[in-house]
Design an enzyme around this catalytic site. Structure first.
Site, short mmCIF file in Angstrom:
data_model
loop_
_atom_site.label_atom_id
_atom_site.label_comp_id
_atom_site.label_asym_id
_atom_site.label_seq_id
_atom_site.Cartn_x
_atom_site.Cartn_y
_atom_site.Cartn_z
N CYS A 32 -7.02 57.22 -10.22
CA CYS A 32 -7.09 56.45 -11.47
C CYS A 32 -8.07 55.30 -11.28
O CYS A 32 -7.82 54.40 -10.47
CB CYS A 32 -5.68 55.96 -11.80
SG CYS A 32 -5.58 54.58 -12.92
N CYS A 35 -6.76 51.79 -12.04
CA CYS A 35 -5.79 51.39 -11.01
C CYS A 35 -6.53 50.76 -9.83
O CYS A 35 -6.08 49.78 -9.23
CB CYS A 35 -4.98 52.59 -10.50
SG CYS A 35 -3.99 53.42 -11.77
#
Lengths: 110, 145
Positions: A32, A35
């Site tokens: 991600c 993230c």
């Protein structure tokens, strides 16, 4: 001290829900992009609020049941817990300043 | 180190990584957006897409949690380029962004979380992309059914 700890299905109850201090849990996944962007801010806050706020990271791929239980969809999702209850949620790659405002709100009310 | 260990453990094939990298480059051009200026962000997302091809057969967005990935893979909405990108030109995974690396939010509804996170971010090439913009109303109506 102050580094984020790894949240798992095995320690979630004890380290998050039953914690004496407020807890920030970063729901993330290895692939991600946002993230990855927000991770340094989460780590810095773990150090800066050491003793006032516990900070943990939960890999949603490894512990899907917890993510499902809290209705996680988009990640990163940063959930704040206090006294066993979720009290605030931040989703997405917000700036450190924005995240810190949420942290201050949760810590101030503790 | 946790992330690096996970990446090494399940690293997708170079073939699928290259396939998705080329797709991302072409779609950015076609849609009037840019790949993230931090190449490591793009590499991370591209590897996530490639991994989903190997796991469920389609490039599901790696920036969501799916309680049931095989079931999600049968749907269109989170396959890259996802419905949000095709309708609003908004990529919450930061694969398709503006030159500064910020997601385009201009076309999003005002109450969308993208607007709350990033504010109003103008579309640098409003003449391009949004191939599914005609579905915006239909999707909203379906959501309220």
């Amino acid at each position: 001290m102050g580094a984020p700890f790894t949240v798992t299905a095995g320690n979630f109850d004890a380290e998050v829900l039953q914690a004496d201090a407020p807890v920030l849990v970063d729901f993330w996944a290895p692939w991600c992009g946002p993230c990855r962007i927000i991770a340094p801010a989460v780590e810095e806050l773990a150090t800066e609020y050491d003793g006032k706020l516990k900070v943990g990271k939960l890999n949603v791929d490894d512990h899907p049941a917890i993510a499902q239980n809290y209705g996680i969809t988009g990640i990163p999702a940063l959930l704040f817990f206090k006294d066993g209850k979720r009290v605030d949620t931040v989703v997405g790659a917000v700036s450190k300043n924005v995240l810190q405002e949420h942290v201050d709100g949760v810590v101030r009310d503790a | 180190m946790e992330r690096e260990e996970a990446l090494q453990m399940d690293k997708p094939s170079e073939k699928n990584i290259t396939k998705m990298q080329k797709y991302a480059e072409k779609f950015a051009e076609k849609s009037g957006s840019y790949l993230h200026p931090d190449r490591s962000v793009t590499e991370t997302v591209v590897e996530g897409l490639a991994r989903h091809i190997e796991e469920v057969g389609v490039p599901l967005c790696p920036c969501n949690f799916y309680p049931d990935k095989p079931a999600e893979a049968k749907l269109r909405r989170w396959r890259c380029a996802c419905d949000e990108m095709q309708m609003y030109k908004y990529c919450h995974c930061l694969l398709f962004v503006n030159k500064e690396g910020i997601p385009i939010t201009e076309h999003l509804p005002e109450d969308h979380e993208g607007r709350q996170i990033y504010g109003l971010v103008k579309d640098p090439h409003a003449d391009k992309g949004r191939a599914m913009r005609h579905k915006i109303g239909a999707t909203e109506e379906a959501a309220h059914d």
